[in-house]
Write an enzyme that holds these catalytic residues in place. Structure first.
Site, PDB file in Angstrom:
ATOM      1  N   GLY A  10       0.696  -1.209   0.122  1.00  0.00           N
ATOM      2  CA  GLY A  10      -0.153   0.147  -0.060  1.00  0.00           C
ATOM      3  C   GLY A  10       0.825   1.183  -0.132  1.00  0.00           C
ATOM      4  N   GLY A  13      -0.010   5.434  -1.305  1.00  0.00           N
ATOM      5  CA  GLY A  13      -0.751   6.491  -0.760  1.00  0.00           C
ATOM      6  C   GLY A  13      -0.250   7.481  -0.124  1.00  0.00           C
ATOM      7  CD  GLN A  14      -2.082  11.834   4.102  1.00  0.00           C
ATOM      8  OE1 GLN A  14      -3.032  11.142   4.614  1.00  0.00           O
ATOM      9  NE2 GLN A  14      -1.796  13.002   4.618  1.00  0.00           N
ATOM     10  CG  ASP A  36      -0.603   0.999  -4.024  1.00  0.00           C
ATOM     11  OD1 ASP A  36      -1.627   0.708  -4.406  1.00  0.00           O
ATOM     12  OD2 ASP A  36      -0.445   1.606  -2.974  1.00  0.00           O
ATOM     13  CG  ASP A  54      -5.277  -7.714  -4.032  1.00  0.00           C
ATOM     14  OD1 ASP A  54      -5.540  -7.242  -3.157  1.00  0.00           O
ATOM     15  OD2 ASP A  54      -6.304  -7.665  -5.184  1.00  0.00           O
ATOM     16  CE1 TYR A 144      -9.425   3.374   8.444  1.00  0.00           C
ATOM     17  CE2 TYR A 144      -9.913   5.211  10.099  1.00  0.00           C
ATOM     18  CZ  TYR A 144      -8.878   4.399   9.224  1.00  0.00           C
ATOM     19  OH  TYR A 144      -7.707   4.612   9.352  1.00  0.00           O
ATOM     20  CE  LYS A 148      -6.836   1.299  10.034  1.00  0.00           C
ATOM     21  NZ  LYS A 148      -5.804   0.781   9.286  1.00  0.00           N
TER      22      LYS A 148
HETATM   23  P1  NAD Z   1      -4.045   5.973   1.513  1.00  0.00           P
HETATM   24  O1  NAD Z   1      -5.744   5.683   0.988  1.00  0.00           O
HETATM   25  O2  NAD Z   1      -3.536   7.172   0.959  1.00  0.00           O
HETATM   26  O3  NAD Z   1      -3.123   4.761   0.904  1.00  0.00           O
HETATM   27  C1  NAD Z   1      -3.564   3.134   0.840  1.00  0.00           C
HETATM   28  C2  NAD Z   1      -2.975   2.702  -0.377  1.00  0.00           C
HETATM   29  O4  NAD Z   1      -3.437   1.478  -0.425  1.00  0.00           O
HETATM   30  C3  NAD Z   1      -3.252   3.547  -1.739  1.00  0.00           C
HETATM   31  O5  NAD Z   1      -2.100   3.700  -2.434  1.00  0.00           O
HETATM   32  C4  NAD Z   1      -4.021   2.008  -2.436  1.00  0.00           C
HETATM   33  O6  NAD Z   1      -3.922   2.317  -3.743  1.00  0.00           O
HETATM   34  C5  NAD Z   1      -3.598   0.984  -1.824  1.00  0.00           C
HETATM   35  N1  NAD Z   1      -4.396  -0.166  -1.899  1.00  0.00           N
HETATM   36  C6  NAD Z   1      -5.693  -0.290  -1.647  1.00  0.00           C
HETATM   37  N2  NAD Z   1      -6.104  -1.731  -1.829  1.00  0.00           N
HETATM   38  C7  NAD Z   1      -5.208  -2.268  -1.855  1.00  0.00           C
HETATM   39  C8  NAD Z   1      -4.782  -3.574  -2.093  1.00  0.00           C
HETATM   40  N3  NAD Z   1      -5.890  -4.488  -2.222  1.00  0.00           N
HETATM   41  N4  NAD Z   1      -3.617  -4.242  -2.223  1.00  0.00           N
HETATM   42  C9  NAD Z   1      -2.719  -3.132  -2.298  1.00  0.00           C
HETATM   43  N5  NAD Z   1      -2.802  -1.982  -2.370  1.00  0.00           N
HETATM   44  C10 NAD Z   1      -4.051  -1.487  -1.901  1.00  0.00           C
HETATM   45  O7  NAD Z   1      -4.116   5.567   2.952  1.00  0.00           O
HETATM   46  P2  NAD Z   1      -2.941   6.092   4.014  1.00  0.00           P
HETATM   47  O8  NAD Z   1      -3.393   7.489   4.534  1.00  0.00           O
HETATM   48  O9  NAD Z   1      -1.604   6.210   3.265  1.00  0.00           O
HETATM   49  O10 NAD Z   1      -3.039   5.078   5.185  1.00  0.00           O
HETATM   50  C11 NAD Z   1      -2.161   3.985   5.389  1.00  0.00           C
HETATM   51  C12 NAD Z   1      -2.647   3.383   6.437  1.00  0.00           C
HETATM   52  O11 NAD Z   1      -2.543   4.088   7.688  1.00  0.00           O
HETATM   53  C13 NAD Z   1      -4.140   2.795   6.536  1.00  0.00           C
HETATM   54  O12 NAD Z   1      -4.001   1.556   7.414  1.00  0.00           O
HETATM   55  C14 NAD Z   1      -5.019   3.851   7.171  1.00  0.00           C
HETATM   56  O13 NAD Z   1      -5.928   3.232   7.789  1.00  0.00           O
HETATM   57  C15 NAD Z   1      -3.815   4.121   8.503  1.00  0.00           C
HETATM   58  N6  NAD Z   1      -4.268   5.520   8.834  1.00  0.00           N
HETATM   59  C16 NAD Z   1      -3.887   6.587   8.147  1.00  0.00           C
HETATM   60  C17 NAD Z   1      -4.315   7.953   8.775  1.00  0.00           C
HETATM   61  C18 NAD Z   1      -3.921   9.101   7.955  1.00  0.00           C
HETATM   62  O14 NAD Z   1      -4.554  10.190   8.370  1.00  0.00           O
HETATM   63  N7  NAD Z   1      -3.571   9.174   6.683  1.00  0.00           N
HETATM   64  C19 NAD Z   1      -4.741   7.972  10.074  1.00  0.00           C
HETATM   65  C20 NAD Z   1      -4.864   6.781  10.683  1.00  0.00           C
HETATM   66  C21 NAD Z   1      -4.586   5.553  10.089  1.00  0.00           C
HETATM   67  N1  SER Z   2      -7.039  10.298   8.894  1.00  0.00           N
HETATM   68  C1  SER Z   2      -7.878   8.995   9.259  1.00  0.00           C
HETATM   69  C2  SER Z   2      -9.608   8.978   8.581  1.00  0.00           C
HETATM   70  O1  SER Z   2     -10.095  10.085   8.707  1.00  0.00           O
HETATM   71  C3  SER Z   2      -8.042   8.561  10.737  1.00  0.00           C
HETATM   72  O2  SER Z   2      -7.666   7.233  10.628  1.00  0.00           O
HETATM   73  O3  SER Z   2     -10.132   8.176   8.211  1.00  0.00           O
END
Ligand code: NAD
Ligand code: SER
Length: 317
Positions: A10, A13-14, A36, A54, A144, A148
């Site tokens: 993954g 992503g962000q 990814d 995946d 969600y 978690k």
């Molecule tokens: P994001 O949505 O920006 O990135 C997720 C990535 O996963 C994407 O690039 C997507 O293409 C990829 N993806 C989706 N399905 C997939 C699959 N089946 N196989 C492989 N890749 C796949 O999310 P993020 O913000 O980078 O978050 C990453 C993790 O951190 C997540 O578990 C999220 O719940 C957790 N998180 C994020 C935040 C936040 O503010 N960004 C806060 C709390 C927790």
């Molecule tokens: N930034 C995330 C959301 O808003 C927190 O897990 O879903």
């Protein structure tokens, strides 16, 4: 340091965009495999190996771990809070099965160290909302948050039953400039900076006084790496650690932006994300992370605003 090879699932992503960059600075480009469903952002993709994987495909994950002799896996693939409410079944499947696949692989391959992020979404409307402690009532009301919380229980279970070295953080809303956020409730705190520079105004989908816990991405990445590099004996919580930095409201972040862009204006049109935000904590107590492995945040709201605006202004040129 013995040779480490890291797989980030993954990675496009962000968080992955910043994390892969940081990991490659530590371990070398060739020793960090990004993976990814969608292609890696160009700047990072060219710097090291990338695999289309995946996370629901356990066989492919296992083959990739063997192929590269992977020692650490970061599992970032998930559907975030707002998107997950629109796609209940696929969110549950992705968020649970991806983790389960990896925990099972780690049960067999004893040398693997795993990072899996949880979220402040594990808390719910019955949780105390100010200075929310590590251990408290947890009755999440979003798909969600439910996924978690279940994931946290599985992480602790696999650690206790099978000695899997899995580590986790309950991230607050993360703010960054390299990649867009992926469909969360806290995304406004990224979009507001982009719109401030582009349009000079922003319409927020939350009410002006909606306080939420947040963190700037450099703090989140450093905290994640510090947790992963800490001696196992210091990691006393194997579900997931509370981690705190800042908390603010849309009105307060707007005021912080106005110190740089005085003409910036904000308006409010709350949508379905308001109910999600209202069910989450307003601030987090992270005493355990600070005591166990020495967590400290660096960025407050104004320091983050200055850095975000500076970097976004450069990127927009
Ligand atoms: P994001 O949505 O920006 O990135 C997720 C990535 O996963 C994407 O690039 C997507 O293409 C990829 N993806 C989706 N399905 C997939 C699959 N089946 N196989 C492989 N890749 C796949 O999310 P993020 O913000 O980078 O978050 C990453 C993790 O951190 C997540 O578990 C999220 O719940 C957790 N998180 C994020 C935040 C936040 O503010 N960004 C806060 C709390 C927790
Ligand atoms: N930034 C995330 C959301 O808003 C927190 O897990 O879903």
């Amino acid at each position: 340091m013995s040779k480490e090879t890291v797989l980030v699932l993954g990675s496009s992503g962000q968080i992955g965009t910043d994390l892969v960059h940081a990991l490659r600075n530590i371990y070398g480009n060739d020793n960090v495999i990004a993976a990814d469903l969608k292609a890696q952002p160009i700047a990072i993709g060219q710097a090291g190996p990338f695999e289309f994987i995946d996370v629901l495909d356990a066989v492919k994950i296992s083959e990739t771990i063997n192929k590269y002799k992977v020692t650490q896996v970061y599992l970032l693939a998930a559907l975030l809070s707002a998107t997950a409410e629109q796609k209940i079944k696929s969110a549950w499947r992705l968020n649970m099965e991806g983790l389960f696949n990896l925990l099972e692989i780690a049960r067999e391959q004893k040398h693997l160290k795993i990072f899996w992020p949880s979220s402040i979404a594990v808390f719910g409307p019955t949780t105390p909302r100010q200075n929310t402690p590590q251990y408290t009532v947890m009755e999440p009301s979003t798909v969600y948050g439910i996924s978690k919380l279940a994931g946290e229980r599985w992480c602790e279970y696999y650690h206790q039953k099978f000695a899997v070295d899995v580590r986790s953080i309950r991230y607050p809303g993360l703010i960054s400039y390299k990649a867009d956020p992926g469909g969360g409730t806290t995304d406004y705190a990224v979009a507001i900076y982009h719109e401030a520079l582009k349009a000079g105004s922003y319409q927020c989908y939350l009410k002006s006084d909606t306080r939420m816990p947040m963190m700037y991405m450099p703090d989140a990445i450093r905290g994640t790496l510090e947790l992963m590099h800490a001696d196992a004996a210091k990691i006393k919580i194997r579900s997931s650690y509370n981690l705190s930095a800042i908390d603010f409201t849309p009105a307060e972040i707007a005021a912080s932006i106005q110190t740089h862009l005085p003409a910036f204006s904000i308006s409010y049109a709350p949508d379905v994300r308001q109910a999600i935000a209202d069910s989450w904590p307003q601030s987090i107590n992270d005493a355990e992370a600070r005591n166990h492995w020495g967590w400290q945040h660096e960025y407050d709201l104004n320091k983050m605003t200055a850095d975000m605006l500076q970097h976004l202004a450069i990127l927009k040129k």
